[in-house]
Design a protein around this motif. Structure first.
Motif, PDB file in Angstrom:
ATOM      1  N   ASP A 134      41.576 -50.357   1.143  1.00  0.00           N
ATOM      2  CA  ASP A 134      42.237 -51.597   1.537  1.00  0.00           C
ATOM      3  C   ASP A 134      42.393 -51.737   3.049  1.00  0.00           C
ATOM      4  OD1 ASP A 134      42.637 -52.089  -1.198  1.00  0.00           O
ATOM      5  OD2 ASP A 134      44.508 -50.948  -1.185  1.00  0.00           O
ATOM      6  N   HIS A 135      42.110 -50.677   3.771  1.00  0.00           N
ATOM      7  CA  HIS A 135      42.391 -50.715   5.199  1.00  0.00           C
ATOM      8  C   HIS A 135      41.560 -49.651   5.904  1.00  0.00           C
ATOM      9  CE1 HIS A 135      44.719 -50.320   8.971  1.00  0.00           C
ATOM     10  NE2 HIS A 135      45.153 -51.537   8.727  1.00  0.00           N
ATOM     11  N   PRO A 136      40.905 -49.991   7.020  1.00  0.00           N
ATOM     12  CA  PRO A 136      40.180 -48.960   7.775  1.00  0.00           C
ATOM     13  C   PRO A 136      41.161 -47.983   8.412  1.00  0.00           C
ATOM     14  CG  PRO A 136      40.202 -51.019   8.992  1.00  0.00           C
ATOM     15  CD  PRO A 136      40.788 -51.331   7.641  1.00  0.00           C
ATOM     16  N   LEU A 187      39.774 -36.753   5.165  1.00  0.00           N
ATOM     17  CA  LEU A 187      40.808 -35.926   4.546  1.00  0.00           C
ATOM     18  C   LEU A 187      42.192 -36.237   5.112  1.00  0.00           C
ATOM     19  CD1 LEU A 187      40.859 -33.836   2.315  1.00  0.00           C
ATOM     20  CD2 LEU A 187      40.858 -32.041   4.053  1.00  0.00           C
ATOM     21  N   THR A 188      42.264 -36.560   6.391  1.00  0.00           N
ATOM     22  CA  THR A 188      43.544 -36.975   6.972  1.00  0.00           C
ATOM     23  C   THR A 188      43.993 -38.300   6.364  1.00  0.00           C
ATOM     24  OG1 THR A 188      43.156 -35.807   9.048  1.00  0.00           O
ATOM     25  CG2 THR A 188      44.730 -37.610   9.099  1.00  0.00           C
ATOM     26  N   GLY A 189      43.050 -39.224   6.167  1.00  0.00           N
ATOM     27  CA  GLY A 189      43.403 -40.487   5.520  1.00  0.00           C
ATOM     28  C   GLY A 189      43.904 -40.282   4.108  1.00  0.00           C
ATOM     29  N   TYR A 190      43.236 -39.415   3.346  1.00  0.00           N
ATOM     30  CA  TYR A 190      43.699 -39.093   1.999  1.00  0.00           C
ATOM     31  C   TYR A 190      45.106 -38.503   2.039  1.00  0.00           C
ATOM     32  CZ  TYR A 190      38.796 -39.485   0.435  1.00  0.00           C
ATOM     33  OH  TYR A 190      37.532 -39.929   0.148  1.00  0.00           O
ATOM     34  N   PHE A 191      45.318 -37.605   3.002  1.00  0.00           N
ATOM     35  CA  PHE A 191      46.614 -36.940   3.142  1.00  0.00           C
ATOM     36  C   PHE A 191      47.717 -37.968   3.397  1.00  0.00           C
ATOM     37  CE2 PHE A 191      49.793 -34.614   5.689  1.00  0.00           C
ATOM     38  CZ  PHE A 191      50.000 -33.497   4.891  1.00  0.00           C
ATOM     39  N   LEU A 196      31.996 -30.818   3.516  1.00  0.00           N
ATOM     40  CA  LEU A 196      32.124 -32.004   4.364  1.00  0.00           C
ATOM     41  C   LEU A 196      31.464 -33.213   3.714  1.00  0.00           C
ATOM     42  CD1 LEU A 196      33.231 -32.645   7.236  1.00  0.00           C
ATOM     43  CD2 LEU A 196      30.903 -32.304   8.078  1.00  0.00           C
ATOM     44  N   VAL A 197      30.296 -33.009   3.126  1.00  0.00           N
ATOM     45  CA  VAL A 197      29.572 -34.107   2.477  1.00  0.00           C
ATOM     46  C   VAL A 197      30.310 -34.572   1.227  1.00  0.00           C
ATOM     47  CG1 VAL A 197      27.465 -34.706   1.236  1.00  0.00           C
ATOM     48  CG2 VAL A 197      27.320 -33.464   3.397  1.00  0.00           C
ATOM     49  N   VAL A 198      30.770 -33.629   0.416  1.00  0.00           N
ATOM     50  CA  VAL A 198      31.441 -33.986  -0.837  1.00  0.00           C
ATOM     51  C   VAL A 198      32.702 -34.804  -0.573  1.00  0.00           C
ATOM     52  CG1 VAL A 198      32.735 -33.028  -2.785  1.00  0.00           C
ATOM     53  CG2 VAL A 198      30.498 -32.080  -2.184  1.00  0.00           C
ATOM     54  N   VAL A 199      33.451 -34.441   0.463  1.00  0.00           N
ATOM     55  CA  VAL A 199      34.683 -35.169   0.775  1.00  0.00           C
ATOM     56  C   VAL A 199      34.378 -36.556   1.333  1.00  0.00           C
ATOM     57  CG1 VAL A 199      36.717 -35.191   2.269  1.00  0.00           C
ATOM     58  CG2 VAL A 199      36.053 -33.081   1.112  1.00  0.00           C
ATOM     59  N   ASN A 200      33.352 -36.660   2.166  1.00  0.00           N
ATOM     60  CA  ASN A 200      33.080 -37.923   2.855  1.00  0.00           C
ATOM     61  C   ASN A 200      32.209 -38.894   2.063  1.00  0.00           C
ATOM     62  OD1 ASN A 200      33.934 -38.110   5.960  1.00  0.00           O
ATOM     63  ND2 ASN A 200      33.595 -35.962   5.442  1.00  0.00           N
ATOM     64  N   PRO A 214      31.756 -40.088  -1.127  1.00  0.00           N
ATOM     65  CA  PRO A 214      32.246 -41.194  -1.970  1.00  0.00           C
ATOM     66  C   PRO A 214      32.828 -42.345  -1.151  1.00  0.00           C
ATOM     67  CG  PRO A 214      32.939 -39.076  -2.860  1.00  0.00           C
ATOM     68  CD  PRO A 214      32.370 -38.800  -1.504  1.00  0.00           C
ATOM     69  N   THR A 215      33.636 -42.014  -0.163  1.00  0.00           N
ATOM     70  CA  THR A 215      34.237 -43.065   0.661  1.00  0.00           C
ATOM     71  C   THR A 215      33.190 -43.780   1.500  1.00  0.00           C
ATOM     72  OG1 THR A 215      36.275 -41.762   0.778  1.00  0.00           O
ATOM     73  CG2 THR A 215      36.036 -43.543   2.364  1.00  0.00           C
ATOM     74  N   ALA A 216      32.222 -43.007   2.045  1.00  0.00           N
ATOM     75  CA  ALA A 216      31.174 -43.602   2.859  1.00  0.00           C
ATOM     76  C   ALA A 216      30.323 -44.571   2.051  1.00  0.00           C
ATOM     77  CB  ALA A 216      30.306 -42.507   3.463  1.00  0.00           C
ATOM     78  N   LEU A 217      30.102 -44.264   0.763  1.00  0.00           N
ATOM     79  CA  LEU A 217      29.290 -45.140  -0.079  1.00  0.00           C
ATOM     80  C   LEU A 217      30.074 -46.348  -0.571  1.00  0.00           C
ATOM     81  CD1 LEU A 217      27.370 -42.496  -2.243  1.00  0.00           C
ATOM     82  CD2 LEU A 217      26.486 -43.845  -0.322  1.00  0.00           C
ATOM     83  N   LEU A 218      31.337 -46.134  -0.916  1.00  0.00           N
ATOM     84  CA  LEU A 218      32.136 -47.226  -1.479  1.00  0.00           C
ATOM     85  C   LEU A 218      32.672 -48.172  -0.411  1.00  0.00           C
ATOM     86  CD1 LEU A 218      34.144 -45.218  -4.177  1.00  0.00           C
ATOM     87  CD2 LEU A 218      32.322 -46.889  -4.589  1.00  0.00           C
ATOM     88  N   TYR A 219      33.089 -47.602   0.727  1.00  0.00           N
ATOM     89  CA  TYR A 219      33.713 -48.421   1.777  1.00  0.00           C
ATOM     90  C   TYR A 219      33.110 -48.055   3.138  1.00  0.00           C
ATOM     91  CZ  TYR A 219      36.958 -47.961  -2.139  1.00  0.00           C
ATOM     92  OH  TYR A 219      37.504 -47.887  -3.389  1.00  0.00           O
ATOM     93  N   PRO A 220      31.834 -48.309   3.327  1.00  0.00           N
ATOM     94  CA  PRO A 220      31.144 -47.827   4.530  1.00  0.00           C
ATOM     95  C   PRO A 220      31.749 -48.335   5.833  1.00  0.00           C
ATOM     96  CG  PRO A 220      29.796 -49.438   3.351  1.00  0.00           C
ATOM     97  CD  PRO A 220      30.932 -49.088   2.446  1.00  0.00           C
ATOM     98  N   THR A 221      32.167 -49.585   5.856  1.00  0.00           N
ATOM     99  CA  THR A 221      32.721 -50.135   7.099  1.00  0.00           C
ATOM    100  C   THR A 221      34.041 -49.468   7.450  1.00  0.00           C
ATOM    101  OG1 THR A 221      31.649 -52.260   6.679  1.00  0.00           O
ATOM    102  CG2 THR A 221      33.458 -52.225   8.280  1.00  0.00           C
ATOM    103  N   ASN A 222      34.928 -49.375   6.467  1.00  0.00           N
ATOM    104  CA  ASN A 222      36.231 -48.757   6.716  1.00  0.00           C
ATOM    105  C   ASN A 222      36.092 -47.265   7.003  1.00  0.00           C
ATOM    106  OD1 ASN A 222      37.347 -51.243   6.309  1.00  0.00           O
ATOM    107  ND2 ASN A 222      38.226 -50.772   4.301  1.00  0.00           N
TER     108      ASN A 222
END
Length: 490
Positions: free
Chosen positions: A115-117, A123-127, A266-270, A272-280
């Motif tokens: 919902d927000h970049p 991982l910090t964003g998830y935290f 690093l790839v596993v964490v990043n 899903p988010t990179a594919l679903l919300y690439p801009t954010n």
């Protein structure tokens, strides 16, 4: 020709006592009766058949808990989030944790990245979301709840636990030298900046990664360092010294296992988010590319000197501030050259350097040449310098510089906010220069001890490198031995 001690690390030797081994502490101890005597009862040994409760380990853990409690008190004027009359600057209590609770939309229930970049790695964003969204839900059920205060205090508990865990890791890595961890536990920079941001998430993961490497678990070490890199970039830099030492000792398999596991994490964490919300997801990379020269950096100092001693708006640093892509490339190039220098040092030093020494040099070089050096970045260096060079004199000089910078920084913030300068012109730049200089001096001292390993305090307590895992006690590779023999022959 130097040789490496074989057989690994033996933890059975008597523990180090700083009042005997550290010149600075020995001198200061004269104020309270002098160094520990030969017949004094050690804190970690039984007395009268009973073991003391207050061992060195427990004292150090209590000290870090005390420091974190005092940090919470120091930041308490800002806890309610109602920052009026510039209280966040006048009371030195500003924290991104509170500011970004609103700026990142957590107070509105926005899910990070979806919902927000977010301006931080994934991982910090998830935290932030894991701690912030439940607080928002509680606030929705109870409108009278101060969400900001709950969110901040929840972060203090978790980040404080990570700070204590980091000290526990240092203690585990330095069983013969438990008082080394007191440098971390009593550091003024820890007291002032522990929860300014979420850096302790990466610091804790990196510390446990180093412990896993020391315990000869390269896959776990890579996983933890990779996760640390998914929280803040700098833990990924630790793979470089691991690789260099593995090359020098012909232990490449373990190093490549760690690097491969770290890359996978690093790839596993990043991904899903990179594919679903690439801009954010890409906001972090975008901000780091676009950011101008930040306060307190080498480039900021240079730009100030441009204005004082050169033509206004025409000096080289001023030109760089107006040409950010060139500045980025120059900063990257200087850091790359520093890493090359660390490689030469690691492969050609008379004795194989310790992992912590090289790790400190790499991370310090990154900060020295970076265009951004936020106040809490000092925390990155704290555990590394304790492991690399556990001597109080230069450490305290550096901490004094950090405190001076902290005060000057808030004075600059207050002056900018009110339009009325707090300190005379140049005070902030002087404080930034002092901080930069003390970090450079620490680097020089570490390099000197690499070149003169007999001056290394840790090597006085351990046969080789207690942090090196499978490399600890291993002989140098044959090519290193041949090279040193060739040099000796000439």
């Amino acid at each position: 020709m130097s040789t490496q001690t074989t057989g690994g690390t033996d933890n059975s030797a008597a523990p180090d006592h700083p009042s005997r081994s550290d010149g600075f502490v020995r001198g200061v101890s004269g104020l309270i009766g002098g160094p520990l005597g030969d017949h004094a009862a050690a804190l970690d040994r039984p007395v009268g058949g009973e073991r003391r409760f207050w061992t060195a380990v427990r004292i150090v853990l209590a000290l870090v808990c005390l420091t974190m409690a005092l940090h919470w008190v120091q930041k308490s004027p800002c806890q309610d989030g109602a920052w009026t009359n510039n209280v966040q600057y006048t009371r030195f209590c500003y924290t991104d944790v509170l500011a970004l609770y609103y700026a990142e939309g957590l107070n509105e229930g926005k899910v990070p990245y979806r919902d927000h970049p977010v301006e931080y790695p994934v991982l910090t964003g998830y935290f932030m979301g894991v701690l912030g969204l439940p607080v928002h839900e509680l606030g929705s059920e109870d409108p009278g709840l101060n969400q900001a205060m709950w969110f901040y205090n929840l972060n203090v508990l978790v980040l404080g636990a990570l700070a204590v865990a980091t000290v526990a890791v240092i203690l585990a890595l330095r069983r013969r030298r438990p008082w080394d961890a007191a440098l971390f536990a009593l550091a003024p920079a820890l007291l002032l900046t522990a929860t300014v941001n979420w850096d302790f998430l990466a610091i804790g993961l990196a510390a446990f990664g180093l412990l896993a490497w020391a315990r000869r678990k390269p896959a776990l070490a890579g996983l933890l360092l990779g996760l640390g890199g998914a929280a803040k970039l700098w833990p990924l830099f630790l793979f470089w010294p691991i690789l260099l030492l593995a090359i020098r000792s012909s232990r490449l398999r373990a190093a490549l296992t760690a690097i491969g596991t770290g890359a996978a994490a690093l790839v596993v964490v990043n991904l899903p988010t990179a594919l679903l919300y690439p801009t954010n997801w890409g906001r972090f990379l975008e901000l780091n590319t676009e950011r101008p020269i930040d306060w307190g950096t080498l480039w900021y100092i240079g730009r100030y000197l441009d204005g004082k001693f050169g033509e206004p708006d025409a000096g080289p640093f001023e030109w760089l501030s107006n040409n950010i892509p060139v500045l980025n490339n120059l900063a990257y190039a200087l850091f790359f050259l520093a890493c090359v220098g660390v490689a030469v040092l690691a492969l050609r030093a008379p004795r194989r350097p310790r992992l912590a020494q090289l790790a400190f040099l790499v991370v310090a070089a990154f900060l020295i040449f970076s265009k951004v050096w936020s106040q809490q970045f000092v925390l990155w260096l704290l555990p590394l310098v304790v492991l690399a060079r556990p001597k109080w004199g230069a450490f305290l000089a550096w901490q004094l510089a950090e405190v001076g910078y902290f005060v000057a920084f808030y004075g600059e913030l207050l002056g900018t906010s009110t339009g009325t300068p707090v300190f005379p012109e140049g005070v902030f730049v002087l404080a930034a220069t002092f901080r930069l200089t003390t970090v450079v001096v620490l680097c020089v001292l570490v390099i000197r001890e690499i070149l003169r390993p007999e001056q290394d305090a840790v090597r006085a307590s351990y046969p080789d490198d207690p942090d090196a895992g499978v490399i600890d006690g291993a002989p140098d590779a044959p090519w290193v031995t041949r090279q040193r023999a060739s040099v000796a022959a000439t």
